[in-house]
Design a protein around this motif. Structure first.
Motif, PDB file in Angstrom:
ATOM      1  N   ALA A  40     -14.978  85.108  13.475  1.00 34.96           N
ATOM      2  CA  ALA A  40     -15.466  83.631  13.384  1.00 34.96           C
ATOM      3  C   ALA A  40     -16.828  83.268  14.239  1.00 34.96           C
ATOM      4  N   PHE A  77     -19.387  84.855  11.890  1.00 35.48           N
ATOM      5  CA  PHE A  77     -19.686  83.854  10.880  1.00 35.48           C
ATOM      6  C   PHE A  77     -20.637  82.603  11.376  1.00 35.48           C
ATOM      7  N   THR A 130     -16.305  72.662   4.528  1.00 37.83           N
ATOM      8  CA  THR A 130     -15.912  74.158   4.449  1.00 37.83           C
ATOM      9  C   THR A 130     -15.101  74.158   6.013  1.00 37.83           C
ATOM     10  N   PHE A 134     -12.110  76.069   8.662  1.00 39.96           N
ATOM     11  CA  PHE A 134     -11.468  77.268   8.758  1.00 39.96           C
ATOM     12  C   PHE A 134     -10.835  76.985  10.416  1.00 39.96           C
ATOM     13  N   VAL A 137     -12.109  79.026   4.330  1.00 40.68           N
ATOM     14  CA  VAL A 137     -12.483  80.317   4.702  1.00 40.68           C
ATOM     15  C   VAL A 137     -11.215  81.244   5.139  1.00 40.68           C
ATOM     16  N   ASP A 174     -10.097  84.157   5.495  1.00 41.37           N
ATOM     17  CA  ASP A 174      -9.803  85.197   6.520  1.00 41.37           C
ATOM     18  C   ASP A 174      -9.962  84.768   7.937  1.00 41.37           C
ATOM     19  N   LEU A 175     -10.612  83.483   8.059  1.00 40.85           N
ATOM     20  CA  LEU A 175     -10.896  82.909   9.356  1.00 40.85           C
ATOM     21  C   LEU A 175      -9.800  81.777   9.639  1.00 40.85           C
ATOM     22  N   ASP A 201     -13.070  84.373   1.228  1.00 40.87           N
ATOM     23  CA  ASP A 201     -13.177  85.223   2.373  1.00 40.87           C
ATOM     24  C   ASP A 201     -14.640  84.828   3.009  1.00 40.87           C
ATOM     25  N   SER A 202     -14.686  85.131   4.147  1.00 44.63           N
ATOM     26  CA  SER A 202     -16.006  84.870   4.942  1.00 44.63           C
ATOM     27  C   SER A 202     -17.033  85.648   4.181  1.00 44.63           C
ATOM     28  N   TYR A 227     -18.515  84.383   1.065  1.00 43.70           N
ATOM     29  CA  TYR A 227     -18.930  82.845   1.148  1.00 43.70           C
ATOM     30  C   TYR A 227     -20.290  83.395   1.741  1.00 43.70           C
ATOM     31  N   LEU A 228     -20.586  84.278   2.564  1.00 41.99           N
ATOM     32  CA  LEU A 228     -21.994  84.485   3.052  1.00 41.99           C
ATOM     33  C   LEU A 228     -22.923  85.169   1.773  1.00 41.99           C
TER      34      LEU A 228
END
Length: 241
Positions: free
Chosen positions: A35, A38, A162, A164, A189, A191-192, A221-222, A225-226
């Motif tokens: 996190a 991210f 968004t 998490f 998100v 995975d967070l 997943d992050s 997303y990135l």
């Protein structure tokens, strides 16, 4: 319609995410470092606002609450258990909302709670308001008033949230539902996030959410997303889509 992009961080507090927390969510400690990574990557120009939700309880009333019948006292105001476990410095337009119920869209309980300490009394009165500083607020806006001001109009169709944090099947679930009911789009998100009994994919597989999947609700997943953000920067720079 111009989009308003909101990052919402839910209950990423020591009480839930540290193994010695009073209500540790199993595995939540594992999402702290990802996190933070991210957040470092989305500090510049990605979001318009940052909303930080803080579970906030008071010993003066906890034993009389519904949560008090199920869970030990946790995230008590002013304790280390209540503090954030992640670094939110540098995020844009931060506002904090404290809540003493699972659902951030709830209302403060009406019963009179006796407080001997004026600071704790003030903190209790700030529940379900957005403030600029959870310790000593200089700005205090009622939740619905703040939400309406994000995108003036009849609903939040131009708002992309968004989200998490913890827990997937409790506070995150209710946060998601409230944004969807108000017309916003929600990206989780996944995975967070961490759940107590269900993880995000299991929650979103429930039938009541199927009407939103693919239109106003999704989980990524992050890393994905990135990657989307990076692709968007390239598209904007080149003029291609």
């Amino acid at each position: 319609m111009e989009k308003v992009r909101i990052l919402q961080i839910g209950d990423m507090q020591n009480g839930f995410t540290q193994e010695d927390g009073n209500l540790y969510v199993k595995g939540a400690q594992d999402i702290i470092a990802p996190a933070n990574d991210f957040l470092r990557r989305v500090r510049d120009g990605v979001f318009d606002r940052t909303l930080i939700i803080l579970d906030t309880h008071f010993a003066e009333e906890y034993s009389r609450t519904e949560e008090g019948k199920v869970f030990p006292v946790h995230c008590e105001y002013g304790t280390d258990d209540w503090e954030l476990a992640i670094d939110v410095s540098g995020l844009p337009n931060k506002r904090y909302l404290t809540k003493n119920r699972f659902d951030m869209w709830s209302e403060k309980r009406s019963e009179d709670t006796p407080f001997n300490d004026p600071g704790r009394k003030a903190a209790h009165e700030n529940l379900f308001h957005f403030v600029d500083n959870p310790y000593e607020p200089g700005e205090r806006v009622a939740r619905e008033e703040y939400v309406r001001a994000i995108s003036p109009g009849r609903n939040l169709a131009g708002v992309e949230v968004t989200l998490f944090g913890v827990a997937s099947d409790y506070c995150n679930r209710y946060a998601m539902e409230g944004w969807l009911e108000r017309g916003a789009s929600v990206t989780i998100v996944q995975d967070l996030t961490k759940g107590i009994e269900k993880e995000t994919p299991q929650v979103l597989d429930e039938p009541q959410y199927r009407q939103y999947i693919g239109s106003r609700l999704r989980a990524v997943d992050s890393v994905g997303y990135l990657r989307e953000l990076a692709d968007s920067v390239v598209q904007n720079a080149t003029g291609y889509s």
